[in-house]
Scaffold this motif. Sequence first.
Motif, PDB file in Angstrom:
ATOM      1  N   SER A 184       1.030  -1.208  -0.086  1.00 16.53           N
ATOM      2  CA  SER A 184      -0.290   0.093  -0.117  1.00 16.53           C
ATOM      3  C   SER A 184       0.968   1.344  -0.046  1.00 16.53           C
ATOM      4  CB  SER A 184      -1.023   0.050   1.294  1.00 16.53           C
ATOM      5  OG  SER A 184      -1.589   1.364   1.419  1.00 16.53           O
ATOM      6  N   VAL A 185       0.807   2.037  -0.929  1.00 16.45           N
ATOM      7  CA  VAL A 185       1.537   3.360  -1.280  1.00 16.45           C
ATOM      8  C   VAL A 185       1.216   4.202   0.005  1.00 16.45           C
ATOM      9  CG1 VAL A 185       1.843   5.318  -2.639  1.00 16.45           C
ATOM     10  CG2 VAL A 185       1.778   2.851  -3.504  1.00 16.45           C
ATOM     11  N   GLU A 186      -0.136   4.432   0.317  1.00 16.16           N
ATOM     12  CA  GLU A 186      -0.343   5.177   1.458  1.00 16.16           C
ATOM     13  C   GLU A 186       0.276   4.832   2.829  1.00 16.16           C
ATOM     14  OE1 GLU A 186      -4.493   6.598   3.683  1.00 16.16           O
ATOM     15  OE2 GLU A 186      -4.445   5.190   2.055  1.00 16.16           O
ATOM     16  N   LYS A 187       0.486   3.355   3.173  1.00 16.58           N
ATOM     17  CA  LYS A 187       0.865   2.844   4.196  1.00 16.58           C
ATOM     18  C   LYS A 187       2.576   3.252   4.373  1.00 16.58           C
ATOM     19  CE  LYS A 187      -2.488  -0.328   5.512  1.00 16.58           C
ATOM     20  NZ  LYS A 187      -2.796  -1.848   5.822  1.00 16.58           N
ATOM     21  N   ALA A 206      11.346   6.126  -4.137  1.00 13.59           N
ATOM     22  CA  ALA A 206      10.538   5.333  -4.890  1.00 13.59           C
ATOM     23  C   ALA A 206       9.217   5.431  -4.657  1.00 13.59           C
ATOM     24  CB  ALA A 206      11.278   4.058  -4.673  1.00 13.59           C
ATOM     25  N   VAL A 207       8.770   5.354  -3.341  1.00 15.62           N
ATOM     26  CA  VAL A 207       7.387   5.352  -2.899  1.00 15.62           C
ATOM     27  C   VAL A 207       6.793   6.777  -3.393  1.00 15.62           C
ATOM     28  CG1 VAL A 207       5.591   5.707  -1.079  1.00 15.62           C
ATOM     29  CG2 VAL A 207       7.839   4.142  -1.063  1.00 15.62           C
ATOM     30  N   GLU A 208       7.372   7.943  -3.426  1.00 14.83           N
ATOM     31  CA  GLU A 208       6.809   9.289  -3.691  1.00 14.83           C
ATOM     32  C   GLU A 208       6.494   9.323  -5.301  1.00 14.83           C
ATOM     33  OE1 GLU A 208       5.620  13.214  -3.754  1.00 14.83           O
ATOM     34  OE2 GLU A 208       5.796  11.557  -2.064  1.00 14.83           O
ATOM     35  N   ARG A 209       7.492   8.670  -6.025  1.00 17.24           N
ATOM     36  CA  ARG A 209       7.179   8.396  -7.322  1.00 17.24           C
ATOM     37  C   ARG A 209       5.938   7.942  -7.674  1.00 17.24           C
ATOM     38  NH1 ARG A 209       8.846   3.735 -10.434  1.00 17.24           N
ATOM     39  NH2 ARG A 209       8.314   4.017 -12.720  1.00 17.24           N
ATOM     40  N   PHE A 210       5.545   6.956  -7.116  1.00 10.90           N
ATOM     41  CA  PHE A 210       4.531   6.130  -7.100  1.00 10.90           C
ATOM     42  C   PHE A 210       3.113   6.815  -6.725  1.00 10.90           C
ATOM     43  CE2 PHE A 210       7.116   2.301  -6.970  1.00 10.90           C
ATOM     44  CZ  PHE A 210       7.143   1.823  -8.359  1.00 10.90           C
ATOM     45  N   GLN A 212       3.072  10.267  -6.832  1.00 16.02           N
ATOM     46  CA  GLN A 212       2.972  11.256  -7.893  1.00 16.02           C
ATOM     47  C   GLN A 212       2.091  10.519  -9.255  1.00 16.02           C
ATOM     48  OE1 GLN A 212       6.574  12.657  -8.638  1.00 16.02           O
ATOM     49  NE2 GLN A 212       6.740  13.894  -6.804  1.00 16.02           N
ATOM     50  N   LEU A 213       2.119   9.161  -9.330  1.00 19.14           N
ATOM     51  CA  LEU A 213       1.596   8.622 -10.469  1.00 19.14           C
ATOM     52  C   LEU A 213       0.134   8.294  -9.920  1.00 19.14           C
ATOM     53  CD1 LEU A 213       4.375   6.213 -11.406  1.00 19.14           C
ATOM     54  CD2 LEU A 213       3.596   8.115 -12.957  1.00 19.14           C
ATOM     55  N   GLY A 214      -0.373   8.569  -8.702  1.00 16.39           N
ATOM     56  CA  GLY A 214      -1.545   8.307  -8.472  1.00 16.39           C
ATOM     57  C   GLY A 214      -1.685   6.498  -7.800  1.00 16.39           C
ATOM     58  N   VAL A 215      -0.646   5.958  -8.021  1.00 11.50           N
ATOM     59  CA  VAL A 215      -0.739   4.472  -7.561  1.00 11.50           C
ATOM     60  C   VAL A 215      -1.096   4.436  -6.064  1.00 11.50           C
ATOM     61  CG1 VAL A 215       0.607   2.503  -7.227  1.00 11.50           C
ATOM     62  CG2 VAL A 215       0.800   3.837  -9.066  1.00 11.50           C
ATOM     63  N   LYS A 216      -2.137   3.511  -5.669  1.00 12.29           N
ATOM     64  CA  LYS A 216      -2.600   2.988  -4.307  1.00 12.29           C
ATOM     65  C   LYS A 216      -2.151   1.837  -3.831  1.00 12.29           C
ATOM     66  CE  LYS A 216      -6.632   6.119  -4.579  1.00 12.29           C
ATOM     67  NZ  LYS A 216      -8.218   5.944  -4.441  1.00 12.29           N
ATOM     68  N   ALA A 237       0.441  -1.701 -11.341  1.00 12.48           N
ATOM     69  CA  ALA A 237      -0.196  -0.889 -10.641  1.00 12.48           C
ATOM     70  C   ALA A 237      -1.423  -0.022 -11.490  1.00 12.48           C
ATOM     71  CB  ALA A 237       0.783   0.053  -9.879  1.00 12.48           C
ATOM     72  N   GLN A 238      -2.043   0.556 -11.093  1.00 15.21           N
ATOM     73  CA  GLN A 238      -3.133   1.204 -11.715  1.00 15.21           C
ATOM     74  C   GLN A 238      -2.785   2.729 -11.340  1.00 15.21           C
ATOM     75  OE1 GLN A 238      -5.627   0.266 -13.953  1.00 15.21           O
ATOM     76  NE2 GLN A 238      -6.047   2.107 -14.486  1.00 15.21           N
TER      77      GLN A 238
END
Length: 282
Positions: A184-187, A206-210, A212-216, A237-238
């Motif tokens: 989970s990107v949020e976690k 790396a997490v910040e990149r995802f 910014q792409l809107g990945v959850k 990912a979506q």
Amino acid sequence: MGALLAGVMLCGTAACSSSDGASRDRSAKQPETFHAAPVAAVRKAVDKGARLNSVSYRINGKVAGQGTVEGKVSFSVRPRAIDMRMKASGGAQEGEFSVRLIGGTVYVGGGERAAAALQGKHWLKLPMKGKGAGGPGGFGGMRQQADQDPTAQASLLTQSGDVKKVGKETVDGVQTTHYAGTVSVEKLLKRPGAKGVPAAKRRERAVERFRQLGVKALKLDLWVGPDDRTVKLRERAQTGQGPLDLSIHFFDINKPVTVQAPPASDTVDLAQKFKGRGGARI
């Protein structure tokens, strides 16, 4: 040239980072339900990958908003060198792009598309630091992009609460063990990392990149071969712009990497071009 540079950096690499043990940060607490054996196996593979001095890998798949991408990257930490050749099709940055890093100098090439912007020349030369480097981050943020390396992305799998061993599979002629999990990107954004640990900082980027792409939710698959060597990494990912699905195949472990500078007659030296003008911004 902005579009060219964006296209070049479709994929990051660890070439501009030192090999300092990408997952030695043990401060992040794992969920109580995590599977210890698969996590330990993944961590060993990530640690070993972080200690490599040189490696090559092929990358292919789909990037949201960019279309289909494929290419090859070879890099060495000491001496510092990188040869990145990428091709994108069916997206906004369609075309072929190349990056060559030799010591503290970067060469960016973009085929005929670059020639149209560089008065017939196919390469742009600029320093990683100092005037003409594109800002304090060097090369218009190339260092930040470089921190989004495969090792940092693979290390995210150890932060998953559902890492599992999928089974034995043959990849590129090598017998491997396949591990998979979802993070989970949020976690991950809420999870504190170890202060002052370069590996933790790269993982955070790396997490910040995802983000910014809107990945959850990020699905990661890792294929580990003999001697804990990573053979393949896949991320899915979506995103806010559509699906992301990239596969990275590793080879030529710790073999010499030789990178040749493009012909001077076919290169625009940005530092010389803007000499005396207070530096260049790209």
